[in-house]
Structures are given as C-alpha cells and as structure tokens.
Design a protein around this motif. Sequence first.
Motif, short mmCIF file in Angstrom:
data_model
loop_
_atom_site.label_atom_id
_atom_site.label_comp_id
_atom_site.label_asym_id
_atom_site.label_seq_id
_atom_site.Cartn_x
_atom_site.Cartn_y
_atom_site.Cartn_z
N HIS A 157 0.85 -1.18 0.00
CA HIS A 157 0.00 0.00 0.00
C HIS A 157 0.89 1.24 0.00
CE1 HIS A 157 -3.57 2.38 0.70
NE2 HIS A 157 -2.96 2.97 1.73
N ASP A 158 0.77 2.04 -1.03
CA ASP A 158 1.60 3.23 -1.18
C ASP A 158 3.09 2.90 -1.08
OD1 ASP A 158 -0.60 4.90 -1.52
OD2 ASP A 158 -0.75 5.33 0.63
N GLY A 159 3.48 1.77 -1.68
CA GLY A 159 4.88 1.36 -1.71
C GLY A 159 5.39 0.73 -0.43
N VAL A 160 4.49 0.48 0.54
CA VAL A 160 4.88 -0.08 1.82
C VAL A 160 4.17 -1.42 2.03
CG1 VAL A 160 4.86 0.30 4.33
CG2 VAL A 160 5.20 2.23 2.78
N MET A 161 4.92 -2.43 2.44
CA MET A 161 4.33 -3.74 2.74
C MET A 161 3.56 -3.64 4.05
SD MET A 161 5.30 -5.43 0.16
CE MET A 161 5.12 -7.17 0.42
N THR A 162 2.28 -4.01 4.02
CA THR A 162 1.44 -3.93 5.21
C THR A 162 0.60 -5.20 5.33
OG1 THR A 162 -0.36 -2.84 4.02
CG2 THR A 162 1.26 -1.42 5.10
N CYS A 163 -0.05 -5.34 6.48
CA CYS A 163 -0.93 -6.48 6.73
C CYS A 163 -2.38 -6.09 6.50
CB CYS A 163 -0.76 -6.97 8.16
SG CYS A 163 0.85 -7.70 8.49
N ARG A 164 -3.10 -6.95 5.80
CA ARG A 164 -4.55 -6.80 5.63
C ARG A 164 -5.21 -7.76 6.60
NH1 ARG A 164 -4.90 -8.43 -0.49
NH2 ARG A 164 -4.39 -10.27 0.68
N TRP A 165 -5.36 -7.33 7.82
CA TRP A 165 -5.86 -8.22 8.87
C TRP A 165 -7.27 -8.71 8.59
CZ3 TRP A 165 -2.05 -9.86 11.66
CH2 TRP A 165 -0.94 -9.05 11.87
N GLU A 166 -8.13 -7.84 8.10
CA GLU A 166 -9.52 -8.25 7.83
C GLU A 166 -9.57 -9.31 6.74
OE1 GLU A 166 -8.44 -5.10 7.88
OE2 GLU A 166 -9.48 -4.18 9.55
N GLY A 167 -8.69 -9.19 5.77
CA GLY A 167 -8.66 -10.15 4.67
C GLY A 167 -8.34 -11.56 5.13
N ILE A 168 -7.36 -11.68 6.00
CA ILE A 168 -7.00 -13.02 6.46
C ILE A 168 -8.00 -13.53 7.49
CG2 ILE A 168 -5.41 -12.41 8.33
CD1 ILE A 168 -3.60 -14.73 7.14
N ALA A 169 -8.62 -12.63 8.25
CA ALA A 169 -9.63 -13.05 9.23
C ALA A 169 -10.81 -13.73 8.52
CB ALA A 169 -10.12 -11.85 10.05
N GLY A 170 -11.18 -13.23 7.36
CA GLY A 170 -12.28 -13.81 6.61
C GLY A 170 -11.94 -15.13 5.95
N ARG A 171 -10.65 -15.45 5.86
CA ARG A 171 -10.21 -16.68 5.20
C ARG A 171 -9.62 -17.69 6.17
NH1 ARG A 171 -6.45 -15.46 0.38
NH2 ARG A 171 -6.73 -17.69 0.17
N LEU A 172 -9.74 -17.45 7.46
CA LEU A 172 -9.08 -18.26 8.47
C LEU A 172 -9.35 -19.76 8.31
CD1 LEU A 172 -7.26 -17.97 10.94
CD2 LEU A 172 -9.31 -17.77 12.34
N TYR A 173 -10.56 -20.13 7.92
CA TYR A 173 -10.90 -21.55 7.79
C TYR A 173 -10.69 -22.10 6.39
CZ TYR A 173 -12.64 -21.45 12.51
OH TYR A 173 -12.72 -21.35 13.88
N THR A 174 -10.17 -21.30 5.48
CA THR A 174 -9.95 -21.77 4.10
C THR A 174 -8.47 -21.85 3.76
OG1 THR A 174 -10.04 -19.54 3.15
CG2 THR A 174 -12.14 -20.74 3.38
N LEU A 175 -7.60 -21.66 4.74
CA LEU A 175 -6.16 -21.62 4.48
C LEU A 175 -5.46 -22.96 4.66
CD1 LEU A 175 -5.45 -18.22 6.25
CD2 LEU A 175 -5.40 -18.66 3.78
N GLY A 176 -6.21 -23.99 5.03
CA GLY A 176 -5.61 -25.31 5.20
C GLY A 176 -4.74 -25.43 6.45
N LEU A 177 -5.09 -24.70 7.49
CA LEU A 177 -4.31 -24.72 8.73
C LEU A 177 -4.78 -25.83 9.65
CD1 LEU A 177 -4.42 -20.88 9.47
CD2 LEU A 177 -2.62 -22.15 8.30
#
Length: 135
Positions: A60-80
């Motif tokens: 985002h704007d040239g800076v690596m950041t975390c999209r916390w909401e994005g991974i929260a919505g995929r928590l059960y689809t990541l094969g963990l």
Amino acid sequence: MTSAAASVGATSDEPDPPPLGELLVRSAVGLREGVAVQALVEEEELLSRENIRTALVTKHDGVMTCRWEGIAGRLYTLGLDDGERMFLGLVLSIVGVRQSSLADVRYLDEHRLKIVLQALMRLAGTDWIAIGIRL
C-alpha cells in the motif's frame, strides 16, 4: 580476465532487501498491530507460507502492510491445522479484527504458547514476568 568475466563474478553493491517480517514490523501502526506482527514474525512458519502471505500481505503506497480483515475472513480456508488456526486467531484478536477465546491456547505447542504469552506481556507494557511455583 576480461571486464565482462570480472563483472560476472562480482557481487552487486546493492544491499539485499530486508526480510518481509522486518518490513511488516516497520509498517505496523499502533501497539496492537505491532505486537501482532511481532508475534507472526517470531512464529516464522506461517509467514513462510505462500497462501498466508497472499491472504495477509499487501503493498500500500509502496509499503508492505498487513490486511488483517482479509486473512480473518479466510481463516478456515487456508488449510491450517488446529494449532496454526488457533494461534492465528489469537493474533487476529490482538489486532482487534476477530474475537478468540483464551481457551484456544490449549491447542498451541510450547513455541506458539510462549509467543502468545510474550505478546500479552507487550500489550500490558512489560518486558518480563515471573512465572513459577508458589510455595
């Protein structure tokens, strides 16, 4: 040796880019996000997975950041497995994008449990705590 041959054997003067974890720590905003990112960096295994990085990390704007909401919505689809999912869920709770029960710590191995306990201490504003047997 020709100049072309010499340049092939020469190393680049450009420094290696910083590791992803370091970039994410630098971009963390606020105590909660900083503590959560540090926990992921210390755990190492999850950030080494392509599917986790794809779900979590964005530029985002040239800076690596975390999209916390994005991974929260995929928590059960990541094969963990249970331990990985519970650890990530607790990290997401630290950030504030998900609620997890503290009872989820029962699924953590010693390494991840230590990381979560250290994260809680950081949130509390302390660097150490004595844990032992009381007589």
